[in-house]
Design a protein around this motif. Structure first.
Motif, PDB file in Angstrom:
ATOM      1  N   ARG B 217      32.921  40.635  44.511  1.00 28.03           N
ATOM      2  CA  ARG B 217      33.982  41.361  43.803  1.00 28.03           C
ATOM      3  C   ARG B 217      33.988  40.964  42.328  1.00 28.03           C
ATOM      4  O   ARG B 217      34.167  41.809  41.447  1.00 28.03           O
ATOM      5  N   GLY B 220      31.880  42.662  40.023  1.00 28.80           N
ATOM      6  CA  GLY B 220      32.308  44.018  39.683  1.00 28.80           C
ATOM      7  C   GLY B 220      31.745  45.095  40.591  1.00 28.80           C
ATOM      8  O   GLY B 220      31.771  46.283  40.256  1.00 28.80           O
ATOM      9  N   LEU B 221      31.253  44.647  41.789  1.00 27.95           N
ATOM     10  CA  LEU B 221      30.721  45.652  42.725  1.00 27.95           C
ATOM     11  C   LEU B 221      31.860  46.534  43.244  1.00 27.95           C
ATOM     12  O   LEU B 221      32.988  46.052  43.444  1.00 27.95           O
ATOM     13  N   PRO B 222      31.551  47.815  43.464  1.00 32.43           N
ATOM     14  CA  PRO B 222      32.597  48.685  44.027  1.00 32.43           C
ATOM     15  C   PRO B 222      33.043  48.133  45.393  1.00 32.43           C
ATOM     16  O   PRO B 222      32.223  47.573  46.136  1.00 32.43           O
ATOM     17  N   GLU B 223      34.320  48.325  45.728  1.00 31.22           N
ATOM     18  CA  GLU B 223      34.879  47.780  46.962  1.00 31.22           C
ATOM     19  C   GLU B 223      34.111  48.278  48.207  1.00 31.22           C
ATOM     20  O   GLU B 223      33.895  47.531  49.165  1.00 31.22           O
ATOM     21  N   PHE B 224      33.663  49.559  48.155  1.00 29.36           N
ATOM     22  CA  PHE B 224      32.939  50.115  49.285  1.00 29.36           C
ATOM     23  C   PHE B 224      31.654  49.318  49.563  1.00 29.36           C
ATOM     24  O   PHE B 224      31.327  49.005  50.705  1.00 29.36           O
ATOM     25  N   ILE B 225      30.951  48.993  48.449  1.00 32.99           N
ATOM     26  CA  ILE B 225      29.697  48.234  48.594  1.00 32.99           C
ATOM     27  C   ILE B 225      29.999  46.831  49.124  1.00 32.99           C
ATOM     28  O   ILE B 225      29.283  46.292  49.987  1.00 32.99           O
ATOM     29  N   VAL B 226      31.081  46.240  48.618  1.00 31.04           N
ATOM     30  CA  VAL B 226      31.451  44.886  49.064  1.00 31.04           C
ATOM     31  C   VAL B 226      31.675  44.885  50.580  1.00 31.04           C
ATOM     32  O   VAL B 226      31.164  44.029  51.308  1.00 31.04           O
TER      33      VAL B 226
END
Lengths: 528, 317
Positions: B217, B220-226
């Motif tokens: 997180r 700065g990864l998108p939440e979906f990818i996380v």
């Protein structure tokens, strides 16, 4: 149900003195289907194990198989013996020889004409693996004297031989000679009946189709019991195995099933109000009964048994056990049957607590446990035991239930050394419907359900039973049956509660479905 | 990996022998005589003897046992006393029925269970979390017998969408198969959905607290990818174990559901065999079910290695 030939042939058979018991008769105008075609899906409660009618005594097998197979002799609507594949039956004056002339033109489902070679092979197989092969112990030999004549010679005269031979319990069905070597439970479903086998998927369904080569029995005008003039109006019949009662009712309501058996009493009011469904009650399906253990205290004491008998309110027991689908009935036969008698009436449904207490005191009852052995597989047996235990407690008897599953309870009851029970709960159906000998055989040696003290049966009862089996005339045998029933109830050798009504139901599109001991698919047609 | 699989297969042999010994011994100890069930309670002693003779039940215990094991060595599991056909054949013909319903039910369980569990974890403490868990709880709590009947009343009697029961093989008619298996699959799935959803939720909550998620997180990864890439794969490690257990339950069938919907599956076969004391069927059926469960466990263990690269079964370092 009307018969084209001699209408007194049933009675003729039972008097035995006649030489030609069923002489050949002229043809009559038989039943014709108002409409043909369609598939009748019938929801059956019990699972079918096998379709080998010689080696299965279960109702579920018979329901299906008796639409495919036929015998030399069978039973009519009132359970009287009638010829089926036999055109003529002649008894020799000495009562030792029975000559059967076969009906002409009968074919098996494989297209082969039936001859006496097939009959001989069928009897040979039955003698080897048939469950009820004891009925052939009296037979010295059987043989085919020509392609249409089959002869049975007895070791000694037995007036009830044809009564036994026509039993539908585990009938001697006629099969093609080439299938007769099949091991038990392995018989190919090839018979002579109006329906031929298509497929059997265990626990799912059995499918039959019309046998186009079937030749109806022209001595009759309509179906009559298991025999008569049978015609397959439907193209196919599918017996679907639906063990869950709610699912059977739901399928009937949606039209997925055109007929169903064992409609639960609680669903009947709803179904009665459904304009698309007709209920078909079959009265007298079985006698709900409790069998005492005469070897175990305190039921080895006649006074205690009589006290128990006096205490019982049969209406209350049957009402609870069957949800109201019952008839009060004295003894071991149903009204209308040749052997029906009210002998022993005074012992039935007494609901007399004072008498019960007095008998208990006379018998020296000191609060010993009375164990009612029952099961929950058949809810009516469980409920009957439950209500009976409460009625016994009300007169001061220390009653308790012992609930096992059905196989375990039967085995416990049949174990001669086991005195851990006092009453065993069951239902007598097929044998009661078969008449005098079959109804009483359980209390005469060799016995399985009856537990006399020291394994010595009641001598008087055995004498009467012998007369039921070997009495020369029907009247003689009926009188013996009456005395046997009186003795059975006086000595409390059994406690019959009443008879159970089994309810079948069909959609209104199904015409001419008449309730019987099996769902008969012949002479039934669909309106649409 | 190959050596590991071979070793596990060899280890399963004594287990199967033990299962066969226990099932053979237990069936002889349990009261109840198949001859009585075939002949009826009013059969005479002679009739019962005839039936026992027909079925080979008149032989002494040791002879029956010898015959059973001699048959096993030849791959013959015996012949069903009541169906009159070989146990292997009777069981194998039910496999497609139970397997197809189990797979259908498993798909429903995974779709609903994983979704509910993940959504609940991501919305921890909100009404969505509570609603998902109540749904899961209801699924676990409802008796599938009752649920099955309610589905029949709703979907068959009132709406007329589905047949009340039966089974149509998918090879014969795909639509018919879909119609006949939907209610049994839903009834079976709802029971398992609750279990899967709760485990998925708790595992997901645990994973979301891990440093690598915080790092992802922070990058700065998108939440979906996380969730999909970093959290989900780790959630699957314990969940795969549960899925293995659930599938084994589904494939061995449910006696109750198969009875309500008149499905001729393995559960109904074994259930009837027990009730009717069909000894060879019970012994052979249990052996086959045990063998399939051992295989399933092996597959689950192999799947660990896929989901968790740290898991390696080779001894070489």
């Amino acid at each position: 149900m009307s018969r084209a030939g001699n209408t007194r042939i049933g009675a003729c058979f039972l008097t035995v003195s006649a030489i030609a018991l069923w002489p050949g008769v002229t043809a009559a105008q038989g039943f014709t289907c108002p409409k043909t075609g369609g598939n009748m899906v019938f929801a059956q409660e019990a699972k079918v194990n096998s379709l080998d009618q010689m080696t299965s005594a279960t109702i579920s097998t018979r329901n299906v198989a008796m639409n495919m197979f036929e015998s030399l002799m069978t039973r009519d609507e009132n359970m009287n013996p009638i010829p089926e594949l036999a055109q003529e039956v002649i008894e020799s004056p000495d009562g030792l020889t029975y000559t059967f002339k076969l009906r002409d033109g009968v074919k098996f489902h494989n297209g082969k004409p039936m001859t006496t070679e097939d009959v001989v092979a069928s009897f040979d197989r039955y003698k080897k693996v048939g469950i009820d092969r004891g009925i052939l112990d009296i037979v010295e030999k059987w043989e085919a004297t020509d392609a249409q004549t089959f002869v049975i010679r007895l070791k000694a005269p037995q007036p009830t031989f044809l009564e036994n031979l026509s039993s539908f319990s585990v009938p001697v069905v006629i099969i093609p000679k080439e299938n007769a070597d099949a091991a038990a439970m392995q018989l190919k479903s090839v018979g002579t009946g109006p329906w031929e086998f298509v497929e059997f998927v265990a626990d799912s369904h059995v499918k039959l189709k019309r046998f186009d080569g079937y030749k109806p029995d022209t001595r009759y005008k309509d179906i009559d019991g298991f025999g008569g003039y049978k015609v397959a109006c439907l193209d196919t019949v599918t017996f679907r195995i639906v063990t869950e009662a709610g699912a059977r009712v739901a399928g009937l309501e949606t039209g997925e099933f055109l007929g169903a058996e064992d409609v639960p009493a609680k669903s009947q009011p709803t179904l009665k109000n459904n304009a698309n469904i007709v209920l078909k009650p079959l009265q007298n399906f079985w006698v709900q009964i409790a069998i005492p253990n005469l070897s175990a205290p305190p039921t080895d004491n006649l006074k205690v048994r009589q006290a128990i008998q006096a205490a019982l309110d049969m209406e209350e027991i049957m009402e609870a056990a069957t949800d109201g689908a019952f008839r009060l009935n004295i003894g071991m036969q149903y009204p209308g049957q040749a052997f029906y008698t009210e002998a022993g009436k005074e012992t039935y449904n007494q609901k007399n607590a004072d008498k019960a207490k007095k008998l208990l005191a006379e018998g020296g009852y000191k609060g010993e446990k009375v164990t009612l052995l029952t099961n929950k597989d058949y809810s009516n047996m469980y409920t009957a035991a439950l209500v009976m235990s409460e009625q016994l407690k009300a007169v001061g008897i220390n009653a308790e239930l012992l609930v096992l599953d059905w196989p375990a309870s039967v085995q416990k009851q049949q174990n001669k050394a086991d005195v851990g029970w006092n009453f065993f709960f069951t239902g007598y159906g097929t044998n009661t419907s078969l008449g005098g000998v079959a109804a009483m055989r359980f209390h005469a040696p060799p016995f399985n359900t009856y537990r006399p003290k020291g394994d010595i049966p009641d001598a008087e009862f055995v004498t009467f039973f012998d007369q039921i089996t070997n009495g020369k005339t029907l009247d003689e045998r009926k009188a013996a049956f009456s005395r046997a029933q009186q003795r059975m109830l006086d000595q409390v050798l059994a406690v019959p509660f009443g008879t159970l009504t089994k309810v079948q139901a069909v959609r209104t599109t199904v015409e001419n479905f008449r309730p019987f001991r099996i769902p008969r698919m012949s002479n039934v047609w669909l309106k649409n | 990996m190959g050596r590991y699989i071979l070793s596990r297969l060899l280890q399963s042999i004594p287990v199967l022998i033990l299962v066969s010994v226990i099932s053979f011994g237990l069936m002889k100890l349990v009261p109840g005589d198949p001859a009585i069930l075939i002949g009826g309670p009013t059969a005479t002693p002679a009739e019962l003897d005839n039936i026992r003779q027909n079925l080979g039940l008149d032989q002494p215990f040791h002879v029956q046992m010898w015959r059973y094991y001699a048959g096993l060595v030849r791959g013959d599991l015996g012949t069903s006393l009541l169906l009159g056909k070989p146990v292997l054949e009777a069981t194998l013909e039910r496999v497609p029925v139970s397997l197809s319903i189990a797979v259908y039910s498993m798909v429903l369980t995974l779709l609903i269970g994983l979704t509910c569990g993940i959504i609940a974890a991501l919305n921890r403490g909100t009404w969505i979390d509570q609603a998902s868990m109540v749904f899961a709880l209801i699924g676990v709590s409802l008796p599938n017998f009752w649920l099955g009947l309610m589905l029949i009343v709703l979907l068959s009697v009132h709406l007329g969408w589905l047949p009340t029961g039966g089974y149509v093989p998918w090879q014969t008619d795909v639509v018919g198969w879909f119609k006949t298996t939907t209610m049994p699959a839903v009834s079976l799935a709802l029971l398992q959905v609750g279990l899967l959803a709760r485990i998925t939720r708790s595992t997901m909550l645990e994973v979301l607290r891990q440093d690598y998620i915080r790092t992802a997180r922070a990058k700065g990864l998108p939440e979906f990818i996380v969730i999909a890439k970093h959290a989900f794969r780790n959630v699957m490690i314990p969940v795969v174990t549960v899925i293995g257990v659930i599938f084994s339950v589904l494939i061995s069938g449910s006696v109750v559901v198969e009875s309500v919907f008149s499905v001729p599956g393995i559960g109904s076969l074994l259930g009837s065999a027990v009730l009717r004391r069909d000894y060879p069927m019970i012994q052979g059926g249990l052996l086959l079910v045990a063998a399939s469960l051992l295989m399933l466990n092996l597959i689950v263990d192999v799947l660990y290695a896929y989901f968790d690269p740290r898991v390696r079964y080779d001894n070489r370092r």
